[in-house]
Design an enzyme around this catalytic site. Structure first.
Site, PDB file in Angstrom:
ATOM      1  N   GLU A 186       3.759 -53.106 -32.567  1.00 56.31           N
ATOM      2  CA  GLU A 186       2.769 -52.061 -32.321  1.00 56.31           C
ATOM      3  C   GLU A 186       3.054 -50.901 -33.260  1.00 56.31           C
ATOM      4  O   GLU A 186       4.190 -50.411 -33.338  1.00 56.31           O
ATOM      5  CB  GLU A 186       2.831 -51.619 -30.846  1.00 56.31           C
ATOM      6  CG  GLU A 186       1.763 -50.605 -30.506  1.00 56.31           C
ATOM      7  CD  GLU A 186       1.465 -50.511 -29.015  1.00 56.31           C
ATOM      8  OE1 GLU A 186       1.930 -51.362 -28.238  1.00 56.31           O
ATOM      9  OE2 GLU A 186       0.750 -49.562 -28.630  1.00 56.31           O
ATOM     10  N   ARG A 187       2.034 -50.485 -33.993  1.00 55.97           N
ATOM     11  CA  ARG A 187       2.161 -49.421 -35.000  1.00 55.97           C
ATOM     12  C   ARG A 187       3.185 -49.780 -36.071  1.00 55.97           C
ATOM     13  O   ARG A 187       3.873 -48.904 -36.618  1.00 55.97           O
ATOM     14  CB  ARG A 187       2.508 -48.070 -34.377  1.00 55.97           C
ATOM     15  CG  ARG A 187       1.655 -47.676 -33.199  1.00 55.97           C
ATOM     16  CD  ARG A 187       0.191 -47.798 -33.470  1.00 55.97           C
ATOM     17  NE  ARG A 187      -0.616 -47.415 -32.306  1.00 55.97           N
ATOM     18  CZ  ARG A 187      -1.939 -47.548 -32.274  1.00 55.97           C
ATOM     19  NH1 ARG A 187      -2.589 -48.078 -33.292  1.00 55.97           N
ATOM     20  NH2 ARG A 187      -2.610 -47.170 -31.211  1.00 55.97           N
ATOM     21  N   ASN A 229       5.619 -50.539 -24.402  1.00 58.55           N
ATOM     22  CA  ASN A 229       4.567 -51.260 -23.670  1.00 58.55           C
ATOM     23  C   ASN A 229       5.189 -52.628 -23.390  1.00 58.55           C
ATOM     24  O   ASN A 229       5.056 -53.566 -24.166  1.00 58.55           O
ATOM     25  CB  ASN A 229       3.289 -51.372 -24.502  1.00 58.55           C
ATOM     26  CG  ASN A 229       2.597 -50.017 -24.626  1.00 58.55           C
ATOM     27  OD1 ASN A 229       2.688 -49.184 -23.726  1.00 58.55           O
ATOM     28  ND2 ASN A 229       1.927 -49.788 -25.736  1.00 58.55           N
ATOM     29  N   GLU A 310      -0.716 -44.713 -20.181  1.00 57.66           N
ATOM     30  CA  GLU A 310      -1.549 -45.653 -20.935  1.00 57.66           C
ATOM     31  C   GLU A 310      -1.565 -47.041 -20.300  1.00 57.66           C
ATOM     32  O   GLU A 310      -1.383 -48.056 -20.965  1.00 57.66           O
ATOM     33  CB  GLU A 310      -1.085 -45.722 -22.396  1.00 57.66           C
ATOM     34  CG  GLU A 310      -1.204 -44.380 -23.092  1.00 57.66           C
ATOM     35  CD  GLU A 310      -0.907 -44.423 -24.582  1.00 57.66           C
ATOM     36  OE1 GLU A 310      -0.130 -45.286 -25.009  1.00 57.66           O
ATOM     37  OE2 GLU A 310      -1.453 -43.584 -25.301  1.00 57.66           O
ATOM     38  N   ARG A 343      10.580 -41.949 -20.386  1.00 55.23           N
ATOM     39  CA  ARG A 343       9.705 -41.220 -21.318  1.00 55.23           C
ATOM     40  C   ARG A 343       8.790 -40.223 -20.596  1.00 55.23           C
ATOM     41  O   ARG A 343       8.275 -40.519 -19.505  1.00 55.23           O
ATOM     42  CB  ARG A 343       8.852 -42.197 -22.121  1.00 55.23           C
ATOM     43  CG  ARG A 343       9.681 -43.030 -23.053  1.00 55.23           C
ATOM     44  CD  ARG A 343       8.822 -44.034 -23.774  1.00 55.23           C
ATOM     45  NE  ARG A 343       8.284 -43.549 -25.015  1.00 55.23           N
ATOM     46  CZ  ARG A 343       7.021 -43.712 -25.402  1.00 55.23           C
ATOM     47  NH1 ARG A 343       6.143 -44.274 -24.610  1.00 55.23           N
ATOM     48  NH2 ARG A 343       6.625 -43.301 -26.587  1.00 55.23           N
ATOM     49  N   LYS A 379       8.462 -36.749 -26.734  1.00 54.11           N
ATOM     50  CA  LYS A 379       7.979 -36.763 -28.121  1.00 54.11           C
ATOM     51  C   LYS A 379       8.100 -35.375 -28.737  1.00 54.11           C
ATOM     52  O   LYS A 379       8.061 -34.371 -28.019  1.00 54.11           O
ATOM     53  CB  LYS A 379       6.523 -37.230 -28.175  1.00 54.11           C
ATOM     54  CG  LYS A 379       6.367 -38.719 -27.916  1.00 54.11           C
ATOM     55  CD  LYS A 379       4.974 -39.221 -28.219  1.00 54.11           C
ATOM     56  CE  LYS A 379       4.880 -40.715 -27.919  1.00 54.11           C
ATOM     57  NZ  LYS A 379       3.560 -41.301 -28.219  1.00 54.11           N
ATOM     58  N   ASP A 384       0.778 -36.304 -29.734  1.00 53.62           N
ATOM     59  CA  ASP A 384       1.195 -37.652 -30.110  1.00 53.62           C
ATOM     60  C   ASP A 384       1.505 -37.784 -31.598  1.00 53.62           C
ATOM     61  O   ASP A 384       0.670 -38.307 -32.340  1.00 53.62           O
ATOM     62  CB  ASP A 384       0.091 -38.652 -29.710  1.00 53.62           C
ATOM     63  CG  ASP A 384       0.579 -40.095 -29.764  1.00 53.62           C
ATOM     64  OD1 ASP A 384       1.789 -40.293 -29.916  1.00 53.62           O
ATOM     65  OD2 ASP A 384      -0.257 -41.006 -29.646  1.00 53.62           O
ATOM     66  N   GLU A 406      11.933 -37.753 -29.192  1.00 50.34           N
ATOM     67  CA  GLU A 406      11.494 -39.014 -29.786  1.00 50.34           C
ATOM     68  C   GLU A 406      10.638 -38.667 -31.000  1.00 50.34           C
ATOM     69  O   GLU A 406       9.623 -37.970 -30.883  1.00 50.34           O
ATOM     70  CB  GLU A 406      10.670 -39.802 -28.757  1.00 50.34           C
ATOM     71  CG  GLU A 406      10.092 -41.097 -29.289  1.00 50.34           C
ATOM     72  CD  GLU A 406       9.291 -41.865 -28.219  1.00 50.34           C
ATOM     73  OE1 GLU A 406       9.761 -41.985 -27.065  1.00 50.34           O
ATOM     74  OE2 GLU A 406       8.189 -42.333 -28.542  1.00 50.34           O
ATOM     75  N   GLU A 412       2.301 -43.921 -37.957  1.00 51.34           N
ATOM     76  CA  GLU A 412       1.043 -44.230 -37.267  1.00 51.34           C
ATOM     77  C   GLU A 412      -0.087 -43.287 -37.687  1.00 51.34           C
ATOM     78  O   GLU A 412      -1.208 -43.720 -37.930  1.00 51.34           O
ATOM     79  CB  GLU A 412       1.248 -44.159 -35.749  1.00 51.34           C
ATOM     80  CG  GLU A 412      -0.031 -44.353 -34.967  1.00 51.34           C
ATOM     81  CD  GLU A 412       0.151 -44.271 -33.450  1.00 51.34           C
ATOM     82  OE1 GLU A 412       1.298 -44.165 -32.979  1.00 51.34           O
ATOM     83  OE2 GLU A 412      -0.871 -44.317 -32.743  1.00 51.34           O
ATOM     84  N   HIS A 540      -5.468 -35.165 -34.339  1.00 53.42           N
ATOM     85  CA  HIS A 540      -6.065 -36.338 -33.692  1.00 53.42           C
ATOM     86  C   HIS A 540      -7.514 -36.548 -34.097  1.00 53.42           C
ATOM     87  O   HIS A 540      -8.377 -36.797 -33.244  1.00 53.42           O
ATOM     88  CB  HIS A 540      -5.953 -36.227 -32.165  1.00 53.42           C
ATOM     89  CG  HIS A 540      -5.652 -37.561 -31.523  1.00 53.42           C
ATOM     90  ND1 HIS A 540      -6.478 -38.655 -31.684  1.00 53.42           N
ATOM     91  CD2 HIS A 540      -4.635 -37.985 -30.737  1.00 53.42           C
ATOM     92  CE1 HIS A 540      -5.976 -39.676 -31.018  1.00 53.42           C
ATOM     93  NE2 HIS A 540      -4.845 -39.309 -30.452  1.00 53.42           N
ATOM     94  N   TRP A 561      -9.203 -39.573 -26.032  1.00 63.13           N
ATOM     95  CA  TRP A 561      -8.838 -40.431 -27.160  1.00 63.13           C
ATOM     96  C   TRP A 561      -9.833 -40.236 -28.305  1.00 63.13           C
ATOM     97  O   TRP A 561      -9.780 -40.947 -29.298  1.00 63.13           O
ATOM     98  CB  TRP A 561      -8.823 -41.921 -26.742  1.00 63.13           C
ATOM     99  CG  TRP A 561      -7.607 -42.296 -25.941  1.00 63.13           C
ATOM    100  CD1 TRP A 561      -6.538 -41.510 -25.670  1.00 63.13           C
ATOM    101  CD2 TRP A 561      -7.330 -43.564 -25.321  1.00 63.13           C
ATOM    102  NE1 TRP A 561      -5.616 -42.185 -24.899  1.00 63.13           N
ATOM    103  CE2 TRP A 561      -6.080 -43.461 -24.668  1.00 63.13           C
ATOM    104  CE3 TRP A 561      -8.027 -44.773 -25.234  1.00 63.13           C
ATOM    105  CZ2 TRP A 561      -5.503 -44.506 -23.953  1.00 63.13           C
ATOM    106  CZ3 TRP A 561      -7.445 -45.824 -24.520  1.00 63.13           C
ATOM    107  CH2 TRP A 561      -6.200 -45.692 -23.885  1.00 63.13           C
TER     108      TRP A 561
HETATM  109  C1  GCV Z   1       3.598 -47.756 -27.754  1.00 59.25           C
HETATM  110  C2  GCV Z   1       0.448 -43.706 -28.910  1.00 59.25           C
HETATM  111  C3  GCV Z   1       0.353 -44.961 -29.718  1.00 59.25           C
HETATM  112  C4  GCV Z   1       0.658 -46.184 -28.879  1.00 59.25           C
HETATM  113  C5  GCV Z   1       2.034 -46.001 -28.255  1.00 59.25           C
HETATM  114  C6  GCV Z   1       2.032 -44.729 -27.424  1.00 59.25           C
HETATM  115  C7  GCV Z   1       3.396 -44.461 -26.816  1.00 59.25           C
HETATM  116  O1  GCV Z   1      -0.577 -43.657 -27.976  1.00 59.25           O
HETATM  117  O2  GCV Z   1      -0.917 -45.039 -30.295  1.00 59.25           O
HETATM  118  O3  GCV Z   1       0.624 -47.313 -29.704  1.00 59.25           O
HETATM  119  O4  GCV Z   1       2.378 -47.100 -27.453  1.00 59.25           O
HETATM  120  O5  GCV Z   1       1.689 -43.641 -28.260  1.00 59.25           O
HETATM  121  O6  GCV Z   1       4.143 -43.736 -27.454  1.00 59.25           O
HETATM  122  O7  GCV Z   1       3.698 -44.971 -25.761  1.00 59.25           O
END
Ligand code: GCV
Length: 718
Positions: A186-187, A229, A310, A343, A379, A384, A406, A412, A540, A561
């Site tokens: 992912e990413r 995820n 999410e 997190r 984060k 994000d 983080e 991304e 964003h 989003w």
């Molecule tokens: C791993 C953002 C990203 C998702 C990521 C999420 C997260 O939304 O687009 O891909 O999911 O952050 O950090 O959990």
């Protein structure tokens, strides 16, 4: 392959045996090219003819092997192993307790000076004998000290009179892999996952060891190998034996393995009817799971958890709090010394007034309720991983809880693995932010190193940019971001300049003029990306889903989003009003920052539209209108990208051919994409400002409909 100087180049060019150099990037910053400077080589042989590494353990054996191999590669010299210092020069490395000799050579060093991971490197002269000591209280410290010494040699830095005392600022320095069990990332923009789950545990890919080496060389001591995820399958026996095989490879490099825990695992793979963290069967299930994991992996690090975010399951599904969930897992791993990283990247399923406020609102009331082996992972910014965000207001606001930042190493929102964006300035900007949590001078780095609020459990996480691409990161300069993350996790106040200089010297060139040119490009590249993507606090406004190109017009789907939720452009102006009269997000910062951010006159202009909705005619500090300033920022970004390509092309034939061509091609794409960003965003925002582009701004290459109509298929990074 690095080149030493123009002189060397001239010799090469004149040589009938000129070879086309081709560095495919696999060896990262550990290329250990042969040193050609004779004086330096002589100095190496004066210092390191003999080697004595005291103590026996897998980590010390690694230190030994790395030193011997690295020295030989760089100097052609194979150090002789000796039982005691002899001859001209000896390097002695080990733990204090493993060697009375080391202890006596460093008798002035107080216990506790290095800890388990810090080290001392010191030059000692005994008569006409040179001794270089690398010592630590722990074996990992010896390994890190050896890598430091190798870095000194690789960058051809002075070798005499070494007096180095290092100790990491944070305890857990971890990469987070968003790698899925099906091999996708992912990413991820650098190929597939480096973990070959299908062939594990029997086939150990050589990459695993090289990955461990690279990390150890920059002080990274842990890796979370699965996506936040999460997939509960990784907690089944079938996968745990595979995880154990990876842990066996990492261990001699001082690296612990961690997993992500899917909160609903007891229900999904444990046959329970609930995953409620207060349910006795659920508590037992996790305890038994922890016992099973530790029986296979005695030094297992612990779990990273994304919960109630999410769509991920979490304690709130059962009416429990984040602390209930984290503490239940913490109880399961505590007997073995494991930790839980929980997190704070959460936002409600109901669309909030301001997504930026949500983590703070949910977590601050929980301060003081987490068990001792829990860290909350936050984060760097409140939305994000944007090209620029203010620091996350949770830093400093939870004094009773260890917080670990983080960062996102994978790009991304910063052009994926296509754009040259050196991230140390972004990381460093966050780490140096003054939170004012205990008055002026409460830097974020002091929140995370534990000194501000007296925590000993500390850490820093970086979302990895690695994949199966031969050069690991897709873009050569992506390697610099991995490198920078490790160096800053070790020492959050290191300067981006120093880190860039080390990396360039180890990866591309020792030529001081070229080093300066590349460094200038790297150090400005983050601001350049901000300028052509999201200047003045915009955020964003990337395309839907893949986040690669511009998409300021995105207005469909979940409102928080979409881009329009964030930029709020209308005929009156642009920007998200987070003032006291708006969403009130400024109130999450300590005074006087709340007031500084609240007032457009004192709010830093690079965050203006993050905190304010401003009229298009607003007068900026430059005297220009907001609209003109925004247009010129976009243009500045494009001009800088053009400048990088033009500069890079001057390096043709001077640096390694493969490195040159690889980066040249990517820079060509970057300049096109910078224009794409500028044109698309300015044409779109012009529909609101209704003002002409100021002088100095290139006319767009296409109209807005063209940009809105662009469709892309199979963009990497899922
Ligand atoms: C791993 C953002 C990203 C998702 C990521 C999420 C997260 O939304 O687009 O891909 O999911 O952050 O950090 O959990």
């Amino acid at each position: 392959m690095k080149r030493q100087s123009f002189l060397f180049l001239v010799i090469l060019l004149l040589s009938p045996l000129k070879v086309a150099h081709a560095d495919d990037g696999y060896s990262l910053w550990l290329g250990y090219d042969r040193i050609t400077d004779r004086a330096y080589l002589k100095e190496c042989s004066r210092q390191f003819a003999n080697v004595m590494i005291t103590g026996e353990s897998p980590v010390l054996r690694t230190a030994h092997d790395e030193f011997i191999a690295g020295l030989e590669a760089m100097t052609g010299m194979r150090a002789t192993e000796v039982p005691a210092p002899e001859g001209k020069g000896t390097i002695i490395a080990g733990t204090f307790s493993s060697s009375p000799l080391l202890a006596s050579l460093l008798s002035d060093v107080q216990p506790g000076t290095t800890g388990e991971e810090g080290y001392i490197i010191r030059s000692i002269r005994q008569g006409n004998r040179n001794i270089t000591v690398v010592a630590s209280e722990g074996e990992k410290g010896v390994l890190y000290g050896i890598f430091h010494l190798l870095r000194i040699i690789e960058t051809e830095s002075p070798l005499d009179d070494l007096a180095i005392n290092e100790k990491p600022a944070t305890k857990l320095r971890l990469l987070n892999h968003w790698d899925n069990l099906d091999g996708t990332v992912e990413r991820g923009y650098a190929g597939s996952s480096i973990w070959n789950w299908h062939l594990l545990p029997d086939y150990i890919h050589p990459r695993y060891k090289d990955y461990a080496r690279a990390n150890a060389s920059i002080g990274i001591n842990g890796t979370v190998i699965t996506n936040v995820n999460a997939n509960a399958l990784v907690l089944t026996r079938q996968y745990l034996v595979k995880v154990a095989a990876l842990a066996d490879v990492m261990r001699p490099y001082g690296i612990k393995v961690y997993l992500t825990a899917r909160f609903s695992a007891p229900g999904e793979i444990g046959g329970l009817t609930t995953s409620d963290p207060l349910d006795p069967d659920v508590i037992s299930w996790w305890k038994e799971k922890a016992a099973e994991i530790y029986s296979l992996i005695p030094d297992f690090g612990g779990f990273l958890v994304k919960a109630n975010s999410e769509g991920q399951p979490g304690p709130q599904n059962y009416g429990r709090s984040h602390a209930d969930g984290a503490n239940m897992l913490a109880g399961a791993v505590a007997p073995y010394g494991g930790v839980i990283m929980w997190r704070a990247f959460v936002y409600d399923n109901n669309v909030p007034v301001d997504r930026a406020k949500q983590a703070y609102n949910e977590f601050v009331p929980l301060d003081g309720t987490f068990l001792d082996n829990v860290l909350v992972q936050v984060k760097n910014g409140p939305v994000d991983f944007q090209p620029r965000e203010p620091f996350h207001p949770l830093f400093g606001a939870m004094p009773e809880t260890p917080l670990m930042p983080e960062f996102q190493i994978t790009q991304e929102y910063l052009g994926c693995a296509t754009h040259l964006v050196y991230l140390a300035p972004l990381f460093s900007e966050t780490l140096k932010s003054d939170t004012y949590a205990s008055g002026r001078g409460s830097e974020l780095s002091e929140v995370i190193d534990g000194s501000l609020h007296g925590h000993s459990l500390t850490g820093m996480a970086g979302v990895a940019n690695t994949g199966t691409e031969r050069n690991w990161t897709g873009h050569l300069f992506g390697q610099a971001n991995w490198y920078a993350f490790g160096r800053l996790a070790w020492n959050p106040v290191l300067s981006p300049e120093q880190i860039a200089s080390e990396w360039i010297r180890m990866t591309i060139t020792h030529d001081p003029v070229i080093e300066e040119g590349i460094s200038r490009m790297m150090l400005t590249s983050r601001e350049t990306a901000v300028n052509y993507m999201t200047p003045l606090g915009l955020h964003h406004i990337m395309a839907e889903g893949h986040h690669w190109g511009p998409g300021p017009w995105v207005d469909r789907g979940r409102p928080d989003w979409t881009s329009v939720y964030y930029h709020r452009a209308d005929t009156n102006g642009i920007g998200f009003d987070r003032t006291r009269n708006g969403s009130g997000a400024v109130g999450q910062y300590f005074p006087p920052l709340d007031s500084i951010f609240n007032d457009p006159r004192s709010c830093p202009e690079n965050l203006l539209l993050w905190f304010h909705h401003m009229p298009w005619h607003h007068a900026m500090k430059s005297g220009r209108t907001l609209w003109d300033e925004m247009c010129l920022k976009y243009q500045e970004g494009v001009n800088s990208a053009d400048g990088y390509l033009a500069y890079w092309e001057t390096l043709n034939g001077i640096i390694d051919d493969e490195q040159f061509e690889h980066v040249q091609q990517l820079l060509r794409i970057q300049v096109q994409e910078a224009r794409w960003w500028k044109d698309a965003c300015l044409l779109y925002f012009q529909t609101f400002s209704r003002m002409p582009f100021p002088e100095g701004v290139e006319q767009p290459q296409h109209n807005l409909e063209y940009f809105r109509g662009l469709k892309f298929h199979f963009v990497p990074g899922i």
